[in-house]
Design an enzyme around this catalytic site. Structure first.
Site, PDB file in Angstrom:
ATOM      1  CG  HIS A 109      -6.425   5.786  12.512  1.00  0.00           C
ATOM      2  ND1 HIS A 109      -5.608   6.684  11.880  1.00  0.00           N
ATOM      3  CD2 HIS A 109      -6.348   6.077  13.825  1.00  0.00           C
ATOM      4  CE1 HIS A 109      -5.051   7.484  12.776  1.00  0.00           C
ATOM      5  NE2 HIS A 109      -5.477   7.132  13.968  1.00  0.00           N
ATOM      6  CG  ASP A 124      -8.282   1.600   3.033  1.00  0.00           C
ATOM      7  OD1 ASP A 124      -7.987   1.687   4.233  1.00  0.00           O
ATOM      8  OD2 ASP A 124      -7.453   1.334   2.139  1.00  0.00           O
TER       9      ASP A 124
HETATM   10  P1  ADQ Z   1      -3.435   1.220   6.589  1.00  0.00           P
HETATM   11  O1  ADQ Z   1      -4.482   0.166   6.451  1.00  0.00           O
HETATM   12  O2  ADQ Z   1      -2.079   0.740   6.931  1.00  0.00           O
HETATM   13  O3  ADQ Z   1      -3.861   2.363   7.615  1.00  0.00           O
HETATM   14  P2  ADQ Z   1      -2.938   3.262   4.421  1.00  0.00           P
HETATM   15  O4  ADQ Z   1      -3.719   4.461   4.747  1.00  0.00           O
HETATM   16  O5  ADQ Z   1      -2.902   2.941   2.965  1.00  0.00           O
HETATM   17  O6  ADQ Z   1      -3.444   1.947   5.143  1.00  0.00           O
HETATM   18  O7  ADQ Z   1      -1.469   3.495   4.919  1.00  0.00           O
HETATM   19  C1  ADQ Z   1      -0.447   2.611   4.603  1.00  0.00           C
HETATM   20  C2  ADQ Z   1       0.900   3.304   4.817  1.00  0.00           C
HETATM   21  O8  ADQ Z   1       1.903   2.296   4.765  1.00  0.00           O
HETATM   22  C3  ADQ Z   1       1.198   4.318   3.736  1.00  0.00           C
HETATM   23  O9  ADQ Z   1       1.847   5.418   4.291  1.00  0.00           O
HETATM   24  C4  ADQ Z   1       2.118   3.534   2.798  1.00  0.00           C
HETATM   25  O10 ADQ Z   1       3.074   4.337   2.137  1.00  0.00           O
HETATM   26  C5  ADQ Z   1       2.830   2.585   3.743  1.00  0.00           C
HETATM   27  N1  ADQ Z   1       3.185   1.348   3.031  1.00  0.00           N
HETATM   28  C6  ADQ Z   1       2.360   0.449   2.476  1.00  0.00           C
HETATM   29  N2  ADQ Z   1       3.074  -0.521   1.868  1.00  0.00           N
HETATM   30  C7  ADQ Z   1       4.372  -0.207   2.048  1.00  0.00           C
HETATM   31  C8  ADQ Z   1       5.616  -0.808   1.648  1.00  0.00           C
HETATM   32  N3  ADQ Z   1       5.679  -1.929   0.917  1.00  0.00           N
HETATM   33  N4  ADQ Z   1       6.757  -0.205   2.035  1.00  0.00           N
HETATM   34  C9  ADQ Z   1       6.718   0.911   2.771  1.00  0.00           C
HETATM   35  N5  ADQ Z   1       5.597   1.527   3.158  1.00  0.00           N
HETATM   36  C10 ADQ Z   1       4.437   0.975   2.805  1.00  0.00           C
HETATM   37  C11 ADQ Z   1      -4.987   2.617   8.474  1.00  0.00           C
HETATM   38  C12 ADQ Z   1      -6.364   2.548   7.805  1.00  0.00           C
HETATM   39  C13 ADQ Z   1      -6.402   3.485   6.613  1.00  0.00           C
HETATM   40  C14 ADQ Z   1      -6.057   4.906   7.056  1.00  0.00           C
HETATM   41  C15 ADQ Z   1      -4.770   4.924   7.862  1.00  0.00           C
HETATM   42  C16 ADQ Z   1      -4.511   6.292   8.492  1.00  0.00           C
HETATM   43  O11 ADQ Z   1      -6.639   1.204   7.392  1.00  0.00           O
HETATM   44  O12 ADQ Z   1      -7.698   3.477   6.013  1.00  0.00           O
HETATM   45  O13 ADQ Z   1      -5.882   5.731   5.910  1.00  0.00           O
HETATM   46  O14 ADQ Z   1      -4.820   3.981   8.925  1.00  0.00           O
HETATM   47  O15 ADQ Z   1      -5.593   6.735   9.236  1.00  0.00           O
END
Ligand code: ADQ
Length: 468
Positions: free
Chosen positions: A157, A365
């Site tokens: 991921h 990311d």
């Molecule tokens: P993350 O690093 O966690 O994931 P991201 O893809 O942005 O990053 O996903 C974060 C998730 O958490 C989103 O669904 C977002 O809505 C939720 N989130 C963030 N802050 C929040 C808050 N305050 N309240 C509720 N929900 C919140 C890892 C990798 C990424 C990759 C994903 C999926 O680092 O690059 O996209 O896995 O493969």
């Protein structure tokens, strides 16, 4: 009939399928597991005095989950240690933050061994096994030691780093060798795939075949890019729900006509939050007339609080937001609203929808799902503008966003200015382009493509090209 076994560090199937409460990835994997009569295996999140290897098998929301507890030392060395203090910073190009400690390394291998030993008795002859993420890179090797002959896939991921960065990891070659016990390895982007191929060819002395297969260490595997998406339909439904509307109205009232620039992230150094605050401050300095006309709404949920680097980051962000507010705020305007809480998905959808600008500027990311959620949540008639880092995996697909270099403070400040002033026609055009792709390459598309390839079926390459 073959079943699907998903293995991940944590297991989180939705207890109920109510819109707004669950992550898209958990929903998509759970749906696949229900359809394929599968099992989701991983750590329960519970800690015992000594590791027992006991499996707790339960049904949650129609999904069979198999959970094992870990002991405190495992959590310290494997999870807080090798996974989050060594691999996470390294794979996000933060070699300055990487901790190399032999006990982490040993703990990581020990937990992968424990996972394999505990999972092994559950595996039936035709099962497909799909391992998720950097916590479990060597799992296939440990399963093969049990003579498991099943097809095993792995999806990363997070980014795969450039060769010279990866080579700073002690025993880097041993780690890559373990990956050659998978049948299929999936990356988020072509960029990560090429970095991996480059390592295999130029460092491990392997061979890249014309059809994309890789041979090294006497084994041949498939490796490909499978960009992950969100459950776009579900998110659009969430954005139109009563809960979202309530949050939308709440935000609109509190905006009092000001434009809202929104960031939503886990509180992680890879997300570029300090650089974002500084760029926003630069924007205020460059455009004093915008004072009182805009504000930054940064929602950053604390994670990995046991790791010191995260505590330091939190302290720096507290101080930075305080400084910007101290310098720029007036009695009726606060330039930065900085919130450390988590919100439900439907609440987030309402917040995104009320925003005029989405600021998604990670330094590195794997993909970044917030960028896709922001697009899905917009009102097509009056959409907000997405500003997206060129170093998010999502940038390869989301070319209609305003693409920025998050290390370039002035360029980010100017992108914020362009976004808040963008005419409606251009906003609609850019949003329509972005939404088309977010819908076409959603999480179900991603999952089906990976599973089909793992089963040995041809991938839908023509469809990828059609939407690219
Ligand atoms: P993350 O690093 O966690 O994931 P991201 O893809 O942005 O990053 O996903 C974060 C998730 O958490 C989103 O669904 C977002 O809505 C939720 N989130 C963030 N802050 C929040 C808050 N305050 N309240 C509720 N929900 C919140 C890892 C990798 C990424 C990759 C994903 C999926 O680092 O690059 O996209 O896995 O493969």
């Amino acid at each position: 009939m073959s079943r699907l076994i998903v293995v991940s560090n944590r297991v989180n199937p939705p207890a109920d399928t109510a819109v707004g409460t669950q992550g898209g990835l958990a929903m998509a994997l759970s749906a696949a597991l229900r359809e394929e009569n599968g099992i989701w295996f991983g750590w329960s999140g519970q800690v015992t005095d000594t590791y027992t290897g006991h499996l707790s098998i339960q049904k949650i929301g129609g999904v069979t989950v198999a959970l094992t507890d870990l002991e405190q030392q495992d959590v310290q060395e494997y999870y807080n240690g090798y996974a989050n203090r060594t691999l996470w910073p390294l794979f996000h190009y933060r070699t300055d933050l990487v901790a190399f400690e032999r006990t982490y390394d040993e703990g990581y291998l020990r937990v992968n061994q424990r996972f394999a030993d505990t999972l092994f008795p559950l595996i039936e002859k035709d099962d497909l096994i799909w391992v998720q993420d950097y916590h479990l890179l060597p799992l296939a090797q440990k399963l093969r030691e049990h003579e498991v002959k099943n097809r095993i896939g792995f999806f990363l991921h997070i980014p795969w780093p450039a060769m010279r960065v990866f080579q700073t990891l002690p025993k880097h070659m041993e780690l890559v060798e373990t990956l050659f016990d998978y049948d299929l390895i999936g990356f988020q982007t072509e960029d990560s795939l090429s970095a991996f191929q480059e390592y295999v060819v130029n460092c491990a002395g392997g061979e890249l075949h014309a059809d994309g297969r890789l041979t090294a260490f006497g084994k041949t595997i498939q490796a490909a890019a499978f960009p992950i998406g969100i459950d776009a339909e579900e998110f659009i439904t969430a954005a139109n729900s009563d809960k979202a509307l309530a949050f939308y109205n709440l935000m609109r009232n509190s905006q009092a006509g000001r434009k809202m620039i929104t960031g939503v992230d886990r509180l992680d150094y890879s997300k570029g939050l300090e650089e974002r605050f500084l760029a926003y401050e630069q924007f205020l300095n460059n455009h004093p007339r915008m004072e009182g006309e805009v504000f930054l709404m940064q929602i950053a949920t604390a994670t990995r609080e046991e790791v010191g680097t995260y505590q330091d980051l939190r302290a720096r962000l507290d101080s930075l937001s305080g400084r910007i507010n101290g310098e720029h705020a007036t009695i009726d305007w606060v330039p930065v609203r900085y919130v450390n809480r988590a919100y439900r998905r439907d609440e987030l959808a309402g917040i995104y929808r009320a925003s005029q600008v989405g600021l998604v500027t990670p330094l590195r990311d794997g993909m970044n799902l917030v960028a896709k959620e922001f697009v899905a949540a917009q009102d097509e008639r009056d959409p907000g503008v997405l500003i997206l880092s060129e170093f998010a995996g999502a940038a390869a697909q989301m070319k209609a966003a305003l693409i920025v270099n998050p290390f370039d403070r002035q360029a980010m400040a100017e992108a914020i200015s362009e976004a808040v002033h963008m005419p409606l026609k251009e906003r609609r055009q850019r949003h329509a382009d972005l939404l088309e792709d977010v819908k076409a390459r959603d999480v179900v598309w991603w999952r089906n493509d990976f599973v089909a390839r793992l089963k040995g079926e041809p991938v839908r390459l023509h469809e990828v090209e059609a939407v690219a």
